[in-house]
Design an enzyme around this catalytic site. Structure first.
Site, PDB file in Angstrom:
ATOM      1  CG  PHE A 168       0.087 -13.360 -13.780  1.00 17.33           C
ATOM      2  CD1 PHE A 168       0.648 -12.660 -14.833  1.00 17.33           C
ATOM      3  CD2 PHE A 168      -0.096 -12.707 -12.571  1.00 17.33           C
ATOM      4  CE1 PHE A 168       1.023 -11.331 -14.687  1.00 17.33           C
ATOM      5  CE2 PHE A 168       0.268 -11.382 -12.415  1.00 17.33           C
ATOM      6  CZ  PHE A 168       0.829 -10.688 -13.479  1.00 17.33           C
ATOM      7  CG  HIS A 221      -5.993 -13.549 -19.978  1.00 23.23           C
ATOM      8  ND1 HIS A 221      -5.944 -12.488 -19.109  1.00 23.23           N
ATOM      9  CD2 HIS A 221      -5.891 -14.656 -19.212  1.00 23.23           C
ATOM     10  CE1 HIS A 221      -5.832 -12.943 -17.869  1.00 23.23           C
ATOM     11  NE2 HIS A 221      -5.791 -14.258 -17.912  1.00 23.23           N
ATOM     12  NE  ARG A 253       3.023 -29.474 -27.712  1.00 24.36           N
ATOM     13  CZ  ARG A 253       2.287 -29.814 -28.796  1.00 24.36           C
ATOM     14  NH1 ARG A 253       1.072 -30.351 -28.653  1.00 24.36           N
ATOM     15  NH2 ARG A 253       2.753 -29.605 -30.008  1.00 24.36           N
TER      16      ARG A 253
HETATM   17  N1  INI Z   1      -3.752 -19.302 -16.060  1.00 25.65           N
HETATM   18  C1  INI Z   1      -3.200 -20.458 -16.517  1.00 25.65           C
HETATM   19  O1  INI Z   1      -2.370 -21.034 -15.834  1.00 25.65           O
HETATM   20  N2  INI Z   1      -3.581 -20.950 -17.722  1.00 25.65           N
HETATM   21  C2  INI Z   1      -4.491 -20.336 -18.522  1.00 25.65           C
HETATM   22  O2  INI Z   1      -4.784 -20.868 -19.631  1.00 25.65           O
HETATM   23  C3  INI Z   1      -5.076 -19.131 -18.072  1.00 25.65           C
HETATM   24  N3  INI Z   1      -6.077 -18.451 -18.891  1.00 25.65           N
HETATM   25  O3  INI Z   1      -6.392 -18.929 -19.976  1.00 25.65           O
HETATM   26  O4  INI Z   1      -6.576 -17.419 -18.497  1.00 25.65           O
HETATM   27  C4  INI Z   1      -4.679 -18.623 -16.812  1.00 25.65           C
HETATM   28  N4  INI Z   1      -5.178 -17.461 -16.326  1.00 25.65           N
HETATM   29  C5  INI Z   1      -5.069 -17.112 -14.934  1.00 25.65           C
HETATM   30  C6  INI Z   1      -3.784 -16.360 -14.615  1.00 25.65           C
HETATM   31  O5  INI Z   1      -2.665 -17.219 -14.638  1.00 25.65           O
HETATM   32  C7  INI Z   1      -3.878 -15.755 -13.203  1.00 25.65           C
HETATM   33  O6  INI Z   1      -4.067 -16.769 -12.274  1.00 25.65           O
HETATM   34  C8  INI Z   1      -5.018 -14.734 -13.073  1.00 25.65           C
HETATM   35  O7  INI Z   1      -4.928 -13.750 -14.098  1.00 25.65           O
HETATM   36  C9  INI Z   1      -4.951 -14.041 -11.688  1.00 25.65           C
HETATM   37  O8  INI Z   1      -3.706 -13.351 -11.508  1.00 25.65           O
END
Ligand code: INI
Length: 155
Positions: A57, A88, A127
């Site tokens: 994110f 999510h 992958r």
């Molecule tokens: N972030 C990832 O990079 N991969 C994931 O699989 C993941 N899951 O599964 O939740 C994930 N969540 C965190 C997100 O990217 C943010 O860091 C968080 O929501 C704080 O902003």
């Protein structure tokens, strides 16, 4: 007929690789694959900057700052979003892909999408250098080719 395409010939270019600490077990092999892809094609390690950020994110904001800095010819975004039992996954992967494509277009800097979006840990491992190749290396080669192509389009 004139044909313009990127090549893997010598390239004077600087790359940034952004990698998440989320799912590091699979993202680190992607990063190693990306470095290998670039150095094997003659890019010196001094021309590669590694940037770590928390999760997928957060990747678009980091890539935006790098793209706007003007210091890099291309940016390679690496991460892994693995589906869980809640929505999510869709929010995180959706924001990552739409954010990155917008940044590439706004900044005019190639951004490679090397963020795995998979249903299972097994698919991620496949992958990241096992039976389905290494998407980090593929992303780096795509970035390389895009830099070569843009240099020709701009000359
Ligand atoms: N972030 C990832 O990079 N991969 C994931 O699989 C993941 N899951 O599964 O939740 C994930 N969540 C965190 C997100 O990217 C943010 O860091 C968080 O929501 C704080 O902003």
């Amino acid at each position: 007929m004139k044909k313009i395409e990127g090549s893997f010939g010598p390239l004077d270019a600087k790359f940034a690789i952004v990698q998440t600490t989320w799912n590091e077990f699979v993202v680190e092999p992607l990063a190693q694959g990306a470095i290998r892809g670039l150095t094997r094609h003659g890019i010196p390690e001094d021309n590669i900057t590694m940037v770590h950020c928390p999760g997928a994110f957060e990747v678009p904001l980091v890539v935006k700052k790098l793209a706007e800095s003007g210091k890099y010819d291309a940016i390679i975004a690496l991460g892994a979003v693995i589906r869980g039992s809640t929505p999510h996954f869709d929010y995180v992967s959706g924001e990552a892909v739409s954010g990155l494509s917008k940044i590439a277009l706004d900044a005019g800097v190639p951004v490679s999408f090397g963020i795995l979006t998979v249903d299972t840990i097994e698919q991620a491992i496949e992958r990241a250098g096992t039976k389905a190749g290494n998407k980090g290396e593929e992303s780096a080669l795509c970035a390389y080719e895009m830099v070569s192509l843009l240099k020709q389009l701009e000359s």
